[in-house]
Motif scaffolding. Structure first.
Motif, short mmCIF file in Angstrom:
data_model
loop_
_atom_site.label_atom_id
_atom_site.label_comp_id
_atom_site.label_asym_id
_atom_site.label_seq_id
_atom_site.Cartn_x
_atom_site.Cartn_y
_atom_site.Cartn_z
N MET A 133 5.38 -0.08 6.23
CA MET A 133 4.98 1.08 6.62
C MET A 133 3.27 1.00 6.84
SD MET A 133 5.27 5.29 5.30
CE MET A 133 6.44 4.77 4.17
N SER A 134 2.78 1.52 8.06
CA SER A 134 1.41 1.59 8.41
C SER A 134 0.92 2.78 7.66
CB SER A 134 1.22 1.51 9.77
OG SER A 134 1.66 2.69 10.39
N TRP A 135 -0.41 3.05 7.65
CA TRP A 135 -1.04 4.11 7.38
C TRP A 135 -0.68 5.38 8.08
CZ3 TRP A 135 -2.41 5.07 2.28
CH2 TRP A 135 -2.85 3.84 1.77
N ASN A 136 -0.59 5.08 9.32
CA ASN A 136 -0.28 6.08 10.30
C ASN A 136 1.06 6.46 9.92
OD1 ASN A 136 -0.83 7.62 12.68
ND2 ASN A 136 0.51 6.35 13.95
N ASP A 137 2.04 5.86 9.82
CA ASP A 137 3.35 6.14 9.41
C ASP A 137 3.35 6.98 8.19
OD1 ASP A 137 4.44 5.04 11.64
OD2 ASP A 137 4.83 3.00 10.41
N PHE A 138 2.60 6.66 7.11
CA PHE A 138 2.51 7.11 5.90
C PHE A 138 1.85 8.70 6.06
CE2 PHE A 138 -0.16 8.60 2.51
CZ PHE A 138 0.57 8.68 1.50
N TYR A 139 0.91 8.71 6.90
CA TYR A 139 0.44 10.16 7.18
C TYR A 139 1.40 11.01 8.00
CZ TYR A 139 -3.96 8.47 4.98
OH TYR A 139 -4.92 8.19 4.38
N GLN A 140 1.94 10.49 8.83
CA GLN A 140 3.10 11.30 9.71
C GLN A 140 4.23 11.85 8.86
OE1 GLN A 140 4.01 8.81 13.07
NE2 GLN A 140 2.23 9.59 14.17
N ARG A 141 4.65 11.07 7.92
CA ARG A 141 5.80 11.38 6.91
C ARG A 141 5.33 12.34 6.12
NH1 ARG A 141 10.17 7.70 5.79
NH2 ARG A 141 10.09 8.40 3.85
N ARG A 142 4.04 12.19 5.35
CA ARG A 142 3.49 13.22 4.86
C ARG A 142 3.48 14.51 5.47
NH1 ARG A 142 -2.66 13.16 3.94
NH2 ARG A 142 -2.39 13.86 6.29
N ASP A 143 2.88 14.57 6.63
CA ASP A 143 2.92 15.67 7.54
C ASP A 143 4.32 16.37 7.86
OD1 ASP A 143 0.07 15.52 7.63
OD2 ASP A 143 0.03 14.57 9.62
N ILE A 144 5.35 15.48 7.94
CA ILE A 144 6.69 16.11 8.29
C ILE A 144 7.25 16.80 6.90
CG2 ILE A 144 8.96 15.33 8.41
CD1 ILE A 144 7.87 13.11 10.48
N LEU A 145 6.88 16.19 5.91
CA LEU A 145 7.36 16.67 4.66
C LEU A 145 6.61 18.16 4.24
CD1 LEU A 145 7.21 13.57 2.13
CD2 LEU A 145 9.19 14.65 3.24
#
Length: 176
Positions: free
Chosen positions: A1-13
């Motif tokens: 998982m890239s940092w971009n994916d991490f931040y997008q998942r965090r924003d979704i949560l």
């Protein structure tokens, strides 16, 4: 998982919790959360990610309470039940919607059960209410009873933390 994916998942949560804010017992609709369907195939996957978030939050509060410097180098024992209670209350107060969403989803989402039962065992063992040598089912039961008390006791004012140094100072200077 890239940092971009991490931040997008965090924003979704975070968006999921905002959506659930008014009705935390309602199922989460992935279609109503921007980007959710890209990272989560089902509500259960989203709930498991939220459970992981809760585990991080609660375990952080728990570690902070159990490593309380007020009790370092003291002969006084840390009251483990009070420490776990304070950790639970602080985590729940800071993340009330998250806790409410997980509590409401527990019955409809079997994927949450393993993490939930592990949390119950953590509560029982950390509070000193059970011993690691006891059967897992028994530790889980004790943790479940303690969690019920924690949930229903939140309205009561938590016990004030007593510092041994503060007590000593009050004895030496009654006006303090």
């Amino acid at each position: 998982m890239s940092w971009n994916d991490f931040y997008q998942r965090r924003d979704i949560l975070e968006a999921a919790l905002r959506q659930a804010g008014h009705h935390p017992s309602d199922p989460l609709s992935l279609d109503e959360i921007p980007g959710a369907t890209k990272y989560f195939a089902t509500e259960a996957e989203l709930l498991v990610a939220l459970q992981y978030k809760w585990s991080q939050v609660f375990s952080g509060h728990l570690r902070a309470e159990m490593a309380d410097p007020d009790y370092a180098d003291q002969d006084l024992a840390l009251d483990r039940v009070d420490a776990v209670t304070r950790a639970w209350n602080r985590a729940t107060a800071e993340h009330e919607t998250l806790r409410a969403v997980l509590d409401a989803a527990l019955e409809r989402c079997p994927a949450l059960l393993p993490s939930h039962e592990a949390e119950l065992r953590t509560l029982a063992l950390t509070a000193g209410l059970a011993d690691g040598n006891e059967p897992t089912a028994e530790i889980t039961k004790v943790g479940s009873a303690f969690a019920t008390l924690l949930r229903h006791g939140r309205q009561a004012k938590p016990a004030r933390r007593r510092s041994p140094m503060g007590h000593l100072l009050r004895l030496l200077a009654p006006s303090a």
